[in-house]
Design a protein around this motif. Sequence first.
Motif, PDB file in Angstrom:
ATOM      1  N   LEU A  70      29.990  67.759  20.499  1.00  0.00           N
ATOM      2  CA  LEU A  70      30.169  67.252  18.967  1.00  0.00           C
ATOM      3  C   LEU A  70      30.304  68.524  18.207  1.00  0.00           C
ATOM      4  CD1 LEU A  70      28.250  63.999  18.238  1.00  0.00           C
ATOM      5  CD2 LEU A  70      30.561  64.306  18.981  1.00  0.00           C
ATOM      6  N   ALA A  71      31.321  68.725  17.523  1.00  0.00           N
ATOM      7  CA  ALA A  71      31.687  70.149  16.867  1.00  0.00           C
ATOM      8  C   ALA A  71      30.524  70.297  15.782  1.00  0.00           C
ATOM      9  CB  ALA A  71      33.100  70.322  16.365  1.00  0.00           C
ATOM     10  N   CYS A  72      30.032  69.008  15.143  1.00  0.00           N
ATOM     11  CA  CYS A  72      29.420  69.359  13.893  1.00  0.00           C
ATOM     12  C   CYS A  72      27.963  69.532  14.283  1.00  0.00           C
ATOM     13  CB  CYS A  72      29.321  67.801  13.223  1.00  0.00           C
ATOM     14  SG  CYS A  72      28.759  66.444  13.871  1.00  0.00           S
ATOM     15  N   GLN A  73      27.552  69.395  15.549  1.00  0.00           N
ATOM     16  CA  GLN A  73      26.395  69.540  16.095  1.00  0.00           C
ATOM     17  C   GLN A  73      26.162  70.897  17.015  1.00  0.00           C
ATOM     18  OE1 GLN A  73      23.760  67.321  15.389  1.00  0.00           O
ATOM     19  NE2 GLN A  73      25.249  66.946  13.990  1.00  0.00           N
ATOM     20  N   SER A  74      27.326  71.537  17.378  1.00  0.00           N
ATOM     21  CA  SER A  74      27.133  72.645  18.181  1.00  0.00           C
ATOM     22  C   SER A  74      27.224  73.923  17.454  1.00  0.00           C
ATOM     23  CB  SER A  74      28.377  72.706  19.110  1.00  0.00           C
ATOM     24  OG  SER A  74      28.443  71.461  19.752  1.00  0.00           O
ATOM     25  N   ILE A  75      26.169  74.539  17.458  1.00  0.00           N
ATOM     26  CA  ILE A  75      25.643  75.742  16.714  1.00  0.00           C
ATOM     27  C   ILE A  75      25.824  77.026  17.497  1.00  0.00           C
ATOM     28  CG2 ILE A  75      23.943  77.054  15.183  1.00  0.00           C
ATOM     29  CD1 ILE A  75      22.657  74.270  14.638  1.00  0.00           C
ATOM     30  N   VAL A  76      26.637  78.129  16.975  1.00  0.00           N
ATOM     31  CA  VAL A  76      26.842  79.168  17.421  1.00  0.00           C
ATOM     32  C   VAL A  76      25.580  79.972  17.586  1.00  0.00           C
ATOM     33  CG1 VAL A  76      27.892  81.527  17.684  1.00  0.00           C
ATOM     34  CG2 VAL A  76      29.393  79.396  17.404  1.00  0.00           C
ATOM     35  N   LYS A  77      24.766  80.355  18.610  1.00  0.00           N
ATOM     36  CA  LYS A  77      23.432  80.902  18.619  1.00  0.00           C
ATOM     37  C   LYS A  77      23.569  82.568  18.932  1.00  0.00           C
ATOM     38  CE  LYS A  77      20.696  77.692  17.758  1.00  0.00           C
ATOM     39  NZ  LYS A  77      19.810  77.884  16.723  1.00  0.00           N
ATOM     40  N   GLN A  78      24.823  82.896  19.807  1.00  0.00           N
ATOM     41  CA  GLN A  78      24.928  84.126  19.769  1.00  0.00           C
ATOM     42  C   GLN A  78      26.438  84.533  20.104  1.00  0.00           C
ATOM     43  OE1 GLN A  78      22.396  84.202  23.550  1.00  0.00           O
ATOM     44  NE2 GLN A  78      23.679  85.865  24.032  1.00  0.00           N
ATOM     45  N   SER A  79      26.904  85.857  19.908  1.00  0.00           N
ATOM     46  CA  SER A  79      28.258  86.145  19.936  1.00  0.00           C
ATOM     47  C   SER A  79      28.615  86.252  21.366  1.00  0.00           C
ATOM     48  CB  SER A  79      28.546  87.629  19.296  1.00  0.00           C
ATOM     49  OG  SER A  79      28.403  87.447  17.868  1.00  0.00           O
ATOM     50  N   ASP A  82      32.188  74.053  11.286  1.00  0.00           N
ATOM     51  CA  ASP A  82      32.104  74.999  10.182  1.00  0.00           C
ATOM     52  C   ASP A  82      33.398  75.886  10.511  1.00  0.00           C
ATOM     53  OD1 ASP A  82      30.087  73.691   9.032  1.00  0.00           O
ATOM     54  OD2 ASP A  82      28.620  74.936   9.991  1.00  0.00           O
ATOM     55  N   HIS A  83      33.287  76.799  11.833  1.00  0.00           N
ATOM     56  CA  HIS A  83      34.337  77.432  11.792  1.00  0.00           C
ATOM     57  C   HIS A  83      35.805  77.023  11.893  1.00  0.00           C
ATOM     58  CE1 HIS A  83      31.011  79.846  13.889  1.00  0.00           C
ATOM     59  NE2 HIS A  83      31.671  80.715  13.672  1.00  0.00           N
ATOM     60  N   ALA A  84      36.026  75.806  12.472  1.00  0.00           N
ATOM     61  CA  ALA A  84      37.338  75.077  12.323  1.00  0.00           C
ATOM     62  C   ALA A  84      37.747  74.878  10.904  1.00  0.00           C
ATOM     63  CB  ALA A  84      37.253  73.994  13.042  1.00  0.00           C
ATOM     64  N   LEU A  85      36.907  74.281  10.109  1.00  0.00           N
ATOM     65  CA  LEU A  85      37.186  74.123   8.749  1.00  0.00           C
ATOM     66  C   LEU A  85      37.406  75.431   7.935  1.00  0.00           C
ATOM     67  CD1 LEU A  85      34.576  71.160   7.970  1.00  0.00           C
ATOM     68  CD2 LEU A  85      37.048  71.143   8.463  1.00  0.00           C
ATOM     69  N   LYS A  86      36.762  76.472   8.297  1.00  0.00           N
ATOM     70  CA  LYS A  86      36.746  77.717   7.537  1.00  0.00           C
ATOM     71  C   LYS A  86      38.022  78.244   7.747  1.00  0.00           C
ATOM     72  CE  LYS A  86      34.113  82.127   7.458  1.00  0.00           C
ATOM     73  NZ  LYS A  86      33.106  82.752   8.113  1.00  0.00           N
ATOM     74  N   GLU A  87      38.497  78.122   8.880  1.00  0.00           N
ATOM     75  CA  GLU A  87      39.904  78.501   9.290  1.00  0.00           C
ATOM     76  C   GLU A  87      41.106  77.831   8.931  1.00  0.00           C
ATOM     77  OE1 GLU A  87      40.591  81.749  10.440  1.00  0.00           O
ATOM     78  OE2 GLU A  87      38.325  81.943  10.132  1.00  0.00           O
ATOM     79  N   ASP A  88      40.773  76.497   8.306  1.00  0.00           N
ATOM     80  CA  ASP A  88      41.719  75.481   8.005  1.00  0.00           C
ATOM     81  C   ASP A  88      42.464  74.807   8.912  1.00  0.00           C
ATOM     82  OD1 ASP A  88      42.704  73.997   5.826  1.00  0.00           O
ATOM     83  OD2 ASP A  88      44.496  75.376   5.389  1.00  0.00           O
ATOM     84  N   LEU A  89      41.582  74.452   9.996  1.00  0.00           N
ATOM     85  CA  LEU A  89      42.427  73.827  11.309  1.00  0.00           C
ATOM     86  C   LEU A  89      42.147  72.358  10.955  1.00  0.00           C
ATOM     87  CD1 LEU A  89      40.678  75.949  14.240  1.00  0.00           C
ATOM     88  CD2 LEU A  89      43.270  76.131  13.385  1.00  0.00           C
ATOM     89  N   ASP A  90      43.214  71.719  11.778  1.00  0.00           N
ATOM     90  CA  ASP A  90      43.254  70.162  11.599  1.00  0.00           C
ATOM     91  C   ASP A  90      42.206  69.842  12.646  1.00  0.00           C
ATOM     92  OD1 ASP A  90      43.710  67.614  10.776  1.00  0.00           O
ATOM     93  OD2 ASP A  90      45.699  67.549  11.964  1.00  0.00           O
ATOM     94  N   TRP A  91      40.889  69.690  12.231  1.00  0.00           N
ATOM     95  CA  TRP A  91      39.974  69.096  13.359  1.00  0.00           C
ATOM     96  C   TRP A  91      39.279  67.953  12.689  1.00  0.00           C
ATOM     97  CZ3 TRP A  91      38.730  72.887  17.112  1.00  0.00           C
ATOM     98  CH2 TRP A  91      37.640  72.166  17.979  1.00  0.00           C
ATOM     99  N   GLY A  92      39.859  66.820  13.353  1.00  0.00           N
ATOM    100  CA  GLY A  92      39.263  65.223  12.577  1.00  0.00           C
ATOM    101  C   GLY A  92      37.805  65.251  12.728  1.00  0.00           C
ATOM    102  N   PHE A  93      37.202  64.842  11.648  1.00  0.00           N
ATOM    103  CA  PHE A  93      35.891  64.554  11.420  1.00  0.00           C
ATOM    104  C   PHE A  93      35.763  63.430  10.307  1.00  0.00           C
ATOM    105  CE2 PHE A  93      36.428  67.545   8.434  1.00  0.00           C
ATOM    106  CZ  PHE A  93      35.453  67.270   7.237  1.00  0.00           C
ATOM    107  N   SER A  94      34.719  62.835  10.529  1.00  0.00           N
ATOM    108  CA  SER A  94      34.329  61.876   9.230  1.00  0.00           C
ATOM    109  C   SER A  94      32.722  62.121   8.684  1.00  0.00           C
ATOM    110  CB  SER A  94      34.594  60.260   9.782  1.00  0.00           C
ATOM    111  OG  SER A  94      35.670  60.034   9.906  1.00  0.00           O
ATOM    112  N   CYS A  95      31.953  62.429   9.407  1.00  0.00           N
ATOM    113  CA  CYS A  95      30.429  62.394   8.802  1.00  0.00           C
ATOM    114  C   CYS A  95      29.886  63.744   8.912  1.00  0.00           C
ATOM    115  CB  CYS A  95      29.614  61.483   9.575  1.00  0.00           C
ATOM    116  SG  CYS A  95      29.411  62.141  11.349  1.00  0.00           S
ATOM    117  N   THR A  96      29.955  64.563   9.681  1.00  0.00           N
ATOM    118  CA  THR A  96      29.147  65.856   9.912  1.00  0.00           C
ATOM    119  C   THR A  96      27.655  65.714  10.179  1.00  0.00           C
ATOM    120  OG1 THR A  96      28.374  66.275   7.470  1.00  0.00           O
ATOM    121  CG2 THR A  96      30.636  67.011   8.143  1.00  0.00           C
ATOM    122  N   ARG A  97      27.397  64.414  10.796  1.00  0.00           N
ATOM    123  CA  ARG A  97      25.990  64.183  11.133  1.00  0.00           C
ATOM    124  C   ARG A  97      25.899  63.804  12.711  1.00  0.00           C
ATOM    125  NH1 ARG A  97      26.987  61.020   6.967  1.00  0.00           N
ATOM    126  NH2 ARG A  97      26.926  59.020   7.931  1.00  0.00           N
TER     127      ARG A  97
END
Length: 97
Positions: free
Chosen positions: A77-86, A23-38
Amino acid sequence: MLELKTRKTQKTIEPVTGLTILDHALKEDLDWGFSCTRGTCARCRCYVASGRELLSLPSDEEESRLEPEEIEQGYRLACQSIVKQSGHISVTHKPYF
């Protein structure tokens, strides 16, 4: 701070709890390869160099898709790694292909 690295770019941003690394990478418009988000394609595979304790625990999808050794070494997997705290999190996109 959340440091996101790809082969061509590097960006440091303020992390938002509840969002995934992808989510962070896409929000920042980085070229972060992905296909499914699942968590099934593993194209968003990344290496968390620091701040692993600030992320959610590996999901069932990650445990199914990644080898136990990879998870131990810090791969997620970046699509599964949720930021829990700063805090300081450093992540590098490391796809298999």
